[in-house]
Design a protein around this motif. Sequence first.
Motif, mmCIF file in Angstrom:
data_model
loop_
_atom_site.group_PDB
_atom_site.id
_atom_site.type_symbol
_atom_site.label_atom_id
_atom_site.label_comp_id
_atom_site.label_asym_id
_atom_site.label_seq_id
_atom_site.Cartn_x
_atom_site.Cartn_y
_atom_site.Cartn_z
ATOM 1 N N LYS A 1 0.868 -1.176 -0.066
ATOM 2 C CA LYS A 1 0.005 -0.203 0.173
ATOM 3 C C LYS A 1 0.961 1.226 0.043
ATOM 4 N N GLY A 2 0.518 2.148 -0.824
ATOM 5 C CA GLY A 2 1.650 3.455 -1.200
ATOM 6 C C GLY A 2 1.403 4.378 -0.190
ATOM 7 N N LEU A 3 2.162 5.421 -0.660
ATOM 8 C CA LEU A 3 2.301 6.711 0.185
ATOM 9 C C LEU A 3 0.887 7.387 0.479
ATOM 10 N N GLY A 4 -0.038 7.419 -0.636
ATOM 11 C CA GLY A 4 -1.253 8.134 -0.385
ATOM 12 C C GLY A 4 -2.317 7.141 -0.138
ATOM 13 N N HIS A 5 -2.250 5.710 0.316
ATOM 14 C CA HIS A 5 -3.425 4.993 0.680
ATOM 15 C C HIS A 5 -3.689 5.288 2.025
ATOM 16 N N PRO A 6 -4.771 5.270 2.318
ATOM 17 C CA PRO A 6 -5.400 5.838 3.863
ATOM 18 C C PRO A 6 -4.703 5.062 4.664
ATOM 19 N N ASP A 7 -4.502 3.757 4.834
ATOM 20 C CA ASP A 7 -3.789 2.825 5.946
ATOM 21 C C ASP A 7 -2.337 3.509 6.139
ATOM 22 N N TYR A 8 -1.691 3.605 4.900
ATOM 23 C CA TYR A 8 -0.212 3.923 5.102
ATOM 24 C C TYR A 8 -0.122 5.623 5.621
ATOM 25 N N ILE A 9 -1.075 6.224 5.261
ATOM 26 C CA ILE A 9 -1.104 7.713 5.863
ATOM 27 C C ILE A 9 -1.322 7.572 7.476
ATOM 28 N N CYS A 10 -2.150 6.917 7.886
ATOM 29 C CA CYS A 10 -2.552 6.478 9.304
ATOM 30 C C CYS A 10 -1.039 6.100 10.019
ATOM 31 N N ASP A 11 -0.530 5.058 9.221
ATOM 32 C CA ASP A 11 0.738 4.651 9.946
ATOM 33 C C ASP A 11 1.968 5.589 10.069
ATOM 34 N N ALA A 12 2.211 6.292 8.716
ATOM 35 C CA ALA A 12 3.178 7.045 8.654
ATOM 36 C C ALA A 12 3.019 8.240 9.732
ATOM 37 N N ILE A 13 1.631 8.930 9.986
ATOM 38 C CA ILE A 13 1.639 10.022 10.555
ATOM 39 C C ILE A 13 1.655 9.418 12.318
ATOM 40 N N MET A 14 1.067 8.542 12.597
ATOM 41 C CA MET A 14 1.097 8.096 13.967
ATOM 42 C C MET A 14 2.617 8.081 14.465
ATOM 43 N N GLU A 15 3.563 7.376 13.363
ATOM 44 C CA GLU A 15 4.693 7.190 13.671
ATOM 45 C C GLU A 15 5.596 8.248 13.778
ATOM 46 N N GLN A 16 5.155 9.437 12.932
ATOM 47 C CA GLN A 16 5.970 10.524 13.162
ATOM 48 C C GLN A 16 5.682 11.331 14.183
ATOM 49 N N ILE A 17 4.383 11.175 14.639
ATOM 50 C CA ILE A 17 4.129 11.802 16.127
ATOM 51 C C ILE A 17 4.722 11.199 17.008
ATOM 52 N N SER A 18 5.052 9.823 17.223
ATOM 53 C CA SER A 18 5.872 9.209 17.931
ATOM 54 C C SER A 18 7.290 9.468 18.209
ATOM 55 N N VAL A 19 7.832 9.894 17.004
ATOM 56 C CA VAL A 19 9.363 10.316 16.718
ATOM 57 C C VAL A 19 9.419 11.739 17.283
ATOM 58 N N ASN A 20 8.532 12.753 16.858
ATOM 59 C CA ASN A 20 8.535 13.773 17.434
ATOM 60 C C ASN A 20 8.431 14.184 18.911
ATOM 61 N N LEU A 21 7.480 13.349 19.418
ATOM 62 C CA LEU A 21 7.066 13.601 20.888
ATOM 63 C C LEU A 21 8.404 12.794 21.747
ATOM 64 N N SER A 22 8.947 11.905 20.904
ATOM 65 C CA SER A 22 10.124 11.154 21.657
ATOM 66 C C SER A 22 11.223 12.203 21.871
ATOM 67 N N GLN A 23 11.447 13.058 20.605
ATOM 68 C CA GLN A 23 12.393 14.058 20.849
ATOM 69 C C GLN A 23 12.161 15.202 21.646
ATOM 70 N N LYS A 24 10.837 15.382 21.869
ATOM 71 C CA LYS A 24 10.516 16.299 22.857
ATOM 72 C C LYS A 24 10.790 16.101 24.202
ATOM 73 N N TYR A 25 10.304 14.863 24.501
ATOM 74 C CA TYR A 25 10.938 14.101 25.741
ATOM 75 C C TYR A 25 12.212 14.279 25.997
ATOM 76 N N LEU A 26 13.021 13.832 25.260
ATOM 77 C CA LEU A 26 14.447 13.959 25.480
ATOM 78 C C LEU A 26 14.980 15.244 25.552
ATOM 79 N N GLU A 27 14.636 16.070 24.804
ATOM 80 C CA GLU A 27 15.059 17.444 24.984
ATOM 81 C C GLU A 27 14.507 18.102 26.142
ATOM 82 N N THR A 28 13.401 17.678 26.703
ATOM 83 C CA THR A 28 12.898 18.519 27.848
ATOM 84 C C THR A 28 13.326 17.756 29.395
ATOM 85 N N PHE A 29 13.188 16.343 29.375
ATOM 86 C CA PHE A 29 13.446 15.359 30.529
ATOM 87 C C PHE A 29 14.528 14.982 30.368
ATOM 88 N N GLY A 30 15.429 14.745 29.203
ATOM 89 C CA GLY A 30 16.260 13.661 29.051
ATOM 90 C C GLY A 30 16.233 12.240 28.733
#
Length: 410
Positions: A25-54
């Motif tokens: 399922k490719g880049l614009g498939h609805p399931d791909y969109i969900c997986d990719a966005i939720m994963e990027q939220i986890s990545v960005n949140l992980s980096q925010k936690y590391l920056e703020t709390f170590g």
Amino acid sequence: MRNIVIEELKASEVYRQKVEVVERKGLGHPDYICDAIMEQISVNLSQKYLETFGTILHHNIDKGMLVAGEVEGKFGGGRIVSPMRLIIGDRATFEAQGIEIDVPGLAISTAQEWLLDNLRFVDPENLFYQVELKKGSAELTDIFSRGGEILGANDTSAAVGYAPLSPTEKLVFECERHLNSRKFKKEYPESGEDIKVMGLRHKEDMHLTVAMPLVDMFVESEGDYFKKKIELHEQIEEFAAGFAEKERAEFEGCMCLKPTASLNTLDVPGRELQGIYTTVTGTSAEDADCGQVGRGNRVNGIIPLNRPVSSEAAAGKNPVSHIGKIYNLLSHRIAARIYRQVPDVSEVYVWLLSEIGTPIDQPQIATAQLILKKGSLSEAEKEATEIIEKELENIHAFSMELAAGKISIC
């Protein structure tokens, strides 16, 4: 001592079997969109936690749904009638050490940035965002408070990875990547991002069934649609033929020799917009198909029906204690290393099983099943065991790679 078992698997490699079925399922498939966005939220949140709390705090952004909207298609360019809705859900840490984190704001801005970067004709401002993230349970949250570089597993769960990809698997994967590449979109702007590729190999015959919408602003009429469709179809078959030629040199006895392709097989001439596959935005999520985390590709980018796979959805899970993510991806990395480094291994499967609360570098069992070209298992066993030991010793570094978004999961 870790519980590591190496065994020989008496079986034919997948690429030697008579029938093989693979989907992507490719880049614009609805399931791909969900997986990719939720994963990027986890990545960005992980980096925010590391920056703020170590350190990375408890979160699992692995429940997401993209609810289809409504459009009015039209030759030369349609319009959006009702926007899509993105639901972002599960658990996160909102406050620690007296410091609050704007998790909903981070989630929405991450989703908007991903849409802007990846889908040319989706306006990130023209979506409804529904954030349903809540605080985690006391016991699972406490795993992150117990200290130490290696955390306990948050679940008792199993994962399996394998190597190498078969020629069919590689073709399906690379075909979608080619069709959604920036170069291809520049040459064929009418091709939408919501691409699905289904590969069927029967003995020596390889066939791709491709679904790819045409963006209606680039389509003047039904006749123009079918003219452009012929051009796109030719491009798909040309790519497949070139890929197969390269694979013959790499895989001895490769049976993927005669690729053909079909494109948009639901089309019926004479029915105007009702009989052709067009979209306003390039994704069927605009009005035809909802998306959900976990229904897309496995962590190696395909849906391989001939292979054992884990039932866990890796996207959005935290990268330091959630085995559904860590073991899913690590099993594939270990399998790839064994395939590359251990002589006479033609195919390998790696199984990892956790136990909730036990450190993630101490699985209940780690098993490698080897299909050997020649030689005996005893010759390969020591090297395969050493690779598994090394990867588990370095699991913290691996988790940090996941946290930084350095490893693709869809």
